[in-house]
Structure formats: C-alpha cells, structure tokens
Write a protein that holds these residues in place. Structure first.
Motif, PDB file in Angstrom:
ATOM      1  N   GLU A 102     -41.013  27.925  23.432  1.00 50.04           N
ATOM      2  CA  GLU A 102     -40.550  27.640  24.798  1.00 50.04           C
ATOM      3  C   GLU A 102     -39.288  26.777  24.772  1.00 50.04           C
ATOM      4  O   GLU A 102     -39.075  26.003  23.830  1.00 50.04           O
ATOM      5  N   PRO A 103     -38.442  26.880  25.799  1.00 47.08           N
ATOM      6  CA  PRO A 103     -37.314  25.954  25.927  1.00 47.08           C
ATOM      7  C   PRO A 103     -37.751  24.654  26.604  1.00 47.08           C
ATOM      8  O   PRO A 103     -38.839  24.582  27.186  1.00 47.08           O
ATOM      9  N   ILE A 104     -36.919  23.646  26.524  1.00 50.12           N
ATOM     10  CA  ILE A 104     -37.092  22.436  27.333  1.00 50.12           C
ATOM     11  C   ILE A 104     -36.062  22.548  28.455  1.00 50.12           C
ATOM     12  O   ILE A 104     -34.941  22.048  28.375  1.00 50.12           O
ATOM     13  N   SER A 105     -36.451  23.236  29.494  1.00 50.34           N
ATOM     14  CA  SER A 105     -35.505  23.635  30.536  1.00 50.34           C
ATOM     15  C   SER A 105     -34.896  22.445  31.268  1.00 50.34           C
ATOM     16  O   SER A 105     -33.718  22.476  31.652  1.00 50.34           O
ATOM     17  N   ALA A 106     -35.681  21.378  31.492  1.00 51.45           N
ATOM     18  CA  ALA A 106     -35.157  20.201  32.191  1.00 51.45           C
ATOM     19  C   ALA A 106     -34.014  19.568  31.400  1.00 51.45           C
ATOM     20  O   ALA A 106     -33.037  19.090  31.988  1.00 51.45           O
ATOM     21  N   LYS A 107     -34.128  19.557  30.075  1.00 48.06           N
ATOM     22  CA  LYS A 107     -33.047  19.014  29.232  1.00 48.06           C
ATOM     23  C   LYS A 107     -31.796  19.864  29.353  1.00 48.06           C
ATOM     24  O   LYS A 107     -30.672  19.349  29.412  1.00 48.06           O
ATOM     25  N   LEU A 108     -31.960  21.177  29.436  1.00 56.20           N
ATOM     26  CA  LEU A 108     -30.810  22.065  29.580  1.00 56.20           C
ATOM     27  C   LEU A 108     -30.104  21.826  30.908  1.00 56.20           C
ATOM     28  O   LEU A 108     -28.866  21.809  30.964  1.00 56.20           O
ATOM     29  N   ILE A 109     -30.860  21.636  31.986  1.00 55.44           N
ATOM     30  CA  ILE A 109     -30.244  21.350  33.291  1.00 55.44           C
ATOM     31  C   ILE A 109     -29.418  20.069  33.216  1.00 55.44           C
ATOM     32  O   ILE A 109     -28.288  20.001  33.722  1.00 55.44           O
ATOM     33  N   ALA A 110     -29.965  19.039  32.572  1.00 61.71           N
ATOM     34  CA  ALA A 110     -29.229  17.780  32.409  1.00 61.71           C
ATOM     35  C   ALA A 110     -27.942  18.003  31.620  1.00 61.71           C
ATOM     36  O   ALA A 110     -26.864  17.498  31.988  1.00 61.71           O
ATOM     37  N   ASP A 111     -28.029  18.775  30.529  1.00 57.38           N
ATOM     38  CA  ASP A 111     -26.845  19.048  29.714  1.00 57.38           C
ATOM     39  C   ASP A 111     -25.785  19.809  30.502  1.00 57.38           C
ATOM     40  O   ASP A 111     -24.584  19.523  30.400  1.00 57.38           O
ATOM     41  N   LEU A 112     -26.219  20.787  31.292  1.00 56.19           N
ATOM     42  CA  LEU A 112     -25.273  21.596  32.066  1.00 56.19           C
ATOM     43  C   LEU A 112     -24.560  20.767  33.130  1.00 56.19           C
ATOM     44  O   LEU A 112     -23.371  20.962  33.391  1.00 56.19           O
TER      45      LEU A 112
END
Length: 309
Positions: A102-112
C-alpha cells in the motif's frame, strides 16, 4: 495579506472574507472539455503574503489538483509566501502501510503541496497526529473541539459522556471530554473490510448516560451506527448524539442517518453541506476559527494560544 479561494467551497470563502473584512482576490478557474483544470490569478501577487482557501469536498481529486495549480501559479508570480488553508485534507486516513504494497497517501499529499509551492499549510482536525510530521514546511494542525464544546454546553445534556469511536480516536475525544468537563468512554472495534466496522467492546460507564460519539470524520456512517447499537445495548440513554469535524457523508451515509434515529448529528462546514440532507443535522461554521488563526499569524502571535496551550 491577499485572500484567494479555489472553487471547492464558495460559501466558506464568502464567510471567511466577511470575518476578516478582507475581499477575495480575483481568480479564474475553469475546466477544459478534456477534463484538465485551469487557474490564473486575476491580479498581481508579487511580494504579497497569499492565503489560498481550498478544501477537499465531494470531488477531492479535482479539488487537490486545482490547489496544486494555484500554489504553483502563486509561486511563479513571485508571491512572498503561500499559505494554504486546507480545512479537510483528503487521504488523511491512509497515513500508514496497513497492508502489504500500500502507499502512504497522506504523505504523498503533503509532498505534493510542498512541491507545488506551499510555504505553510493549515489543516483542520487531522485524522492522526503523525500526519503533521509528513510536512517539511510549517504545518498548523487546528482542532475544532472548542467549536463543539461551545455547542454542546448550550444543550445542557443530562449525564453526558463523550465516546471515542475507537482507540485511535481516544486522545482527540479525551480533549473534547475535558473541554466539556465530562467522562470518557471508548469503543473497541475491528474493521473486517473498508467502510465496515464491528464494535467488540465498550470501555467505560455508559449506562443511563447521554452519549456523544465524537470523531474526526463521518464517511459512510458505518462506525456511527455500530457504535450507537453497542451503546444502547449497554444501557445508554436512547438519545445518542454524534459529532465530527468533517461530514463527508458518502455512499449510503444519508440514508443510514435518516433511519438511525440519532438525537442530533453535528458537523462543521469544512466540507460543503446540505443542511437538509437528513433530519437532525446541524452544521457549525469554521470561518470564525480560521479568521482568528489568520489574525494570529499576521500579527506574529502563537496559534496554540487559541486553545490555552
């Protein structure tokens, strides 16, 4: 300070503008026939502190894409700082790897958001505290508990108890219970599948008490319904209240809540709401809180002072 708002929540934008006594800046947003988003600032932001309000509503992917474009447009237009006001952060429940691959989607949103140009992010009632650490830029994680505490004090409920829907939400619920000066109970639940919740046990005394189920989000309302059934089975007062910051109300939620018979379901307007979606729905405004936070930022005051911390 220059205040701008994306297209996700016009009513909140208007309310925040009124609270701050600051006009909304000119902004062009549209969707091409291909489905791609387009944004453009209609006035100069060079050297300005820019505040961009955008929440994740019923179309979170489109709302976030528009926000990324707004952040980059502000940066490329030489804005001094870009403050993002994101009342409801999408993908916040995907904050860890709970199943293999699975991804860590919340971390990706923060990075974006950072990559797009955000210098500072304000979010309301994160699903978990660890998400604040996903940001490398300053991030203020605001709480709505004082908004709810003020509302529930007015109700003068008989023998109230705040109920956390699970162990993960116990810390949040405890702060709300302390703000009200009432005891806390905790539901122990399991999730056999996404959007399915099974309550296994109730920790704390709820017999004869008026229960307030307190959470950060109501999505399909499955947790609420199973929680209400468990509380009534253990002798709680038949008038059960529900309170949550983010009323997503997806899928079967509205139909479920029409039949569930809650005394009241109280949410904020962090997401656009239909006040008549089902009987007993109450929507509390967050614009006064956001405005006060912005005033503290602009004057260099501590945001945590708002919570007595």
């Amino acid at each position: 300070m220059h205040l701008f708002a994306g297209s996700s929540h016009p009513a909140l934008a208007k309310a925040l503008s009124a609270e701050l006594k600051a006009p909304l800046g000119s902004l062009v947003t549209k969707t091409f026939s291909s489905g791609e988003r387009y944004v453009r600032f209609g006035e100069s932001v060079r050297g300005r502190d820019v505040y961009i309000l955008q929440t994740a509503g019923k179309h979170p992917n489109e709302d976030m894409m528009e926000l990324f474009l707004l952040c980059q447009a502000a940066k490329l237009s030489f804005a001094k700082t870009v403050h993002v006001l994101l009342p409801h952060m999408p993908y916040a429940r995907q904050d860890r790897v709970s199943e293999p691959r699975e991804p860590i989607s919340a971390k990706l949103i923060a990075d974006l958001l950072e990559k797009a140009g955000a210098d500072h992010v304000l979010v309301l009632e994160l699903h978990s505290d660890q998400i604040q650490g996903f940001f490398s830029v300053p991030a203020d994680a605001l709480s709505s508990r004082l908004i709810f505490a003020k509302e529930f004090r007015k109700k003068k409920l008989k023998n109230p108890v705040v109920v956390a829907p699970d162990v993960g939400g116990a810390k949040r619920a405890k702060k709300f219970a302390d703000a009200l000066g009432v005891p806390l109970a905790i539901l122990h639940k399991s999730r056999p599948e996404h959007h399915e919740a099974e309550v296994l046990e109730v920790v704390g005394d709820v017999e004869g008490k008026t229960c307030i189920l307190y959470d950060d989000i109501i999505d399909t309302a499955g947790t609420l319904l199973s929680g209400k059934e468990a509380l009534l089975a253990r002798g709680a007062n038949k008038d059960v209240y529900a309170a949550a910051t983010h009323g997503v109300f997806s899928g079967p939620a509205n139909d479920r809540l029409k039949k569930a018979g809650f005394a009241e379901v109280v949410v904020t307007d962090s997401i656009p709401q239909d006040d008549n979606a089902f009987p007993g729905l109450t929507v509390l405004p967050i614009a006064p809180l956001l405005a006060e936070v912005i005033r503290h930022i602009e004057s260099g005051q501590s945001v945590s002072e708002l919570y007595g911390e």
